[in-house]
Design a protein around this motif. Structure first.
Motif, PDB file in Angstrom:
ATOM      1  N   GLY A   1      42.336 -23.517  10.393  1.00 48.43           N
ATOM      2  CA  GLY A   1      42.894 -22.217  10.762  1.00 48.43           C
ATOM      3  C   GLY A   1      41.972 -21.391  11.639  1.00 48.43           C
ATOM      4  N   LEU A   2      42.239 -20.091  11.696  1.00 46.32           N
ATOM      5  CA  LEU A   2      41.509 -19.151  12.564  1.00 46.32           C
ATOM      6  C   LEU A   2      41.594 -19.572  14.032  1.00 46.32           C
ATOM      7  N   GLY A   3      42.713 -20.179  14.399  1.00 43.57           N
ATOM      8  CA  GLY A   3      42.930 -20.562  15.790  1.00 43.57           C
ATOM      9  C   GLY A   3      42.390 -21.923  16.163  1.00 43.57           C
ATOM     10  N   MET A   4      41.797 -22.641  15.224  1.00 46.11           N
ATOM     11  CA  MET A   4      41.231 -23.953  15.528  1.00 46.11           C
ATOM     12  C   MET A   4      42.327 -24.957  15.874  1.00 46.11           C
ATOM     13  N   GLU A   5      43.419 -24.923  15.121  1.00 49.92           N
ATOM     14  CA  GLU A   5      44.538 -25.848  15.360  1.00 49.92           C
ATOM     15  C   GLU A   5      45.781 -25.031  15.736  1.00 49.92           C
ATOM     16  N   LYS A   6      45.876 -24.710  16.996  1.00 49.69           N
ATOM     17  CA  LYS A   6      46.963 -23.845  17.457  1.00 49.69           C
ATOM     18  C   LYS A   6      48.333 -24.510  17.316  1.00 49.69           C
ATOM     19  N   TRP A   7      48.322 -25.820  17.125  1.00 40.95           N
ATOM     20  CA  TRP A   7      49.549 -26.598  17.029  1.00 40.95           C
ATOM     21  C   TRP A   7      50.036 -26.766  15.587  1.00 40.95           C
ATOM     22  N   ALA A   8      49.318 -26.193  14.620  1.00 41.67           N
ATOM     23  CA  ALA A   8      49.609 -26.451  13.202  1.00 41.67           C
ATOM     24  C   ALA A   8      51.026 -26.027  12.809  1.00 41.67           C
ATOM     25  N   ASP A   9      51.446 -24.835  13.201  1.00 40.87           N
ATOM     26  CA  ASP A   9      52.789 -24.362  12.842  1.00 40.87           C
ATOM     27  C   ASP A   9      53.867 -25.270  13.420  1.00 40.87           C
ATOM     28  N   LYS A  10      53.675 -25.691  14.655  1.00 41.92           N
ATOM     29  CA  LYS A  10      54.632 -26.592  15.304  1.00 41.92           C
ATOM     30  C   LYS A  10      54.697 -27.925  14.564  1.00 41.92           C
ATOM     31  N   ALA A  11      53.546 -28.409  14.112  1.00 39.67           N
ATOM     32  CA  ALA A  11      53.497 -29.685  13.393  1.00 39.67           C
ATOM     33  C   ALA A  11      54.272 -29.602  12.088  1.00 39.67           C
TER      34      ALA A  11
END
Length: 306
Positions: free
Chosen positions: A95-105
């Motif tokens: 989190g904290l912007g590290m994985e910007k694709w997380a929500d999409k995943a």
């Protein structure tokens, strides 16, 4: 008699073959059953794998989305990466912007039973002030895992998620978390006392990834990336960092495995310093686990400041 003897041999061979096949099948089924009984956990990158492994041990089956050797900041997941979440019970990302694709995943997985863990939830996040860092990572510095205190927070959130997904093994996860926390606390205490007595608190890295570590131990990082951003440095910028290194008696320039060492090597030559590898734990390196990697980092930083 000869025919009967040959027939007996053939029958015996067939029985042995069938017996052998049956045994192998049972062994294979046993292995499959053991794997299927494990809690299926997908993590974003290596540091999250380290935390899940420390707490889940042999109760979890971990899949890492970002392969070792791949820069997480530049990772662009494909459909096949998202598919790993369709059958998972838990998904862990920092989190904290590290994985910007997380929500999409998570959305793409369409897995209603998936327990999603933002491991940094509840953190006292450090705000980015550098424009280039804000452009790359967003409002907050995401590198919270490179810190004993940050690791404690993230592993606690992970522990709670594993218990939620697998309550029958609650005591197992809590014990492993307590053991891991004790290791983190010991690491923190050992180096807190060592580093607080050293007058020089400044060190130089290639990538500005150690702000949380600096907060833990009252240190100050200055990175080649901060000064030069992208591309080769101008003469003035190189002179500025050379002056900084000389003013602060910098004897070591730390270099990360996945960052280009070109400018760091140039700087080291200019100031008569050595280059030294430092771990960000974004990938598994040198076969070291989290505690071993962080102890090595702290040893090298301590030695460079003495």
């Amino acid at each position: 008699m000869l025919k009967k003897f040959i027939l007996s041999i053939v029958v015996l061979s067939m029985l042995l073959t069938l017996s052998s096949c049956g045994t192998n099948s049972t062994a294979n089924n046993s292995t499959a059953d053991t794997t299927s009984k494990k809690l299926k956990v997908v993590v974003s990158f290596n540091a999250m794998r380290e935390f899940v492994s420390a707490i889940g041990k042999d109760k979890v089956d971990i899949t890492t989305m970002i392969p070792n050797g791949t820069e997480p900041h530049e990772f662009d997941p494909k459909i096949k990466d998202f598919q790993t979440l369709t059958t998972a019970k838990v998904f862990v990302y920092s989190g904290l912007g590290m994985e910007k694709w997380a929500d999409k995943a998570v959305e793409s997985a369409e897995n209603k039973n998936l327990i999603v863990v933002e491991a940094s939830k509840g953190a006292d996040a450090i705000k980015n002030s550098d424009p280039d860092e804000i452009k790359e990572h967003g409002e907050y510095d995401p590198h919270i895992w490179i810190s004993p205190k940050g690791a404690e927070l993230e592993s606690n959130n992970i522990k709670e998620a594993l218990i939620k997904a697998d309550p029958s093994n609650k005591n197992f996860y809590e014990k492993n978390y307590a053991d891991f926390k004790n290791q983190l606390d010991s690491l923190y205490s050992d180096y807190k006392s060592k580093l607080e007595n050293i007058p020089n608190k400044n060190f130089v890295t290639g990538h500005a990834a150690f702000a949380y570590l600096c907060r833990d131990f009252n240190l100050k990082q200055n990175s080649v990336e901060d000064v030069f951003a992208e591309g080769d440095p101008s003469t003035q910028k190189l002179q500025d960092l050379v002056k900084y290194c000389k003013d602060n008696n910098i004897k070591t320039i730390f270099v990360e495995d996945m960052a280009s060492p070109k400018v760091s090597n140039t700087l080291a030559k200019e100031v008569g310093a050595k280059t030294q590898k430092i771990y960000t734990l974004e990938s598994k390196e040198d076969g070291l686990d989290y505690i071993q990697s962080m102890k090595t980092n702290l040893d090298e930083i301590y030695n460079s400041l003495k």
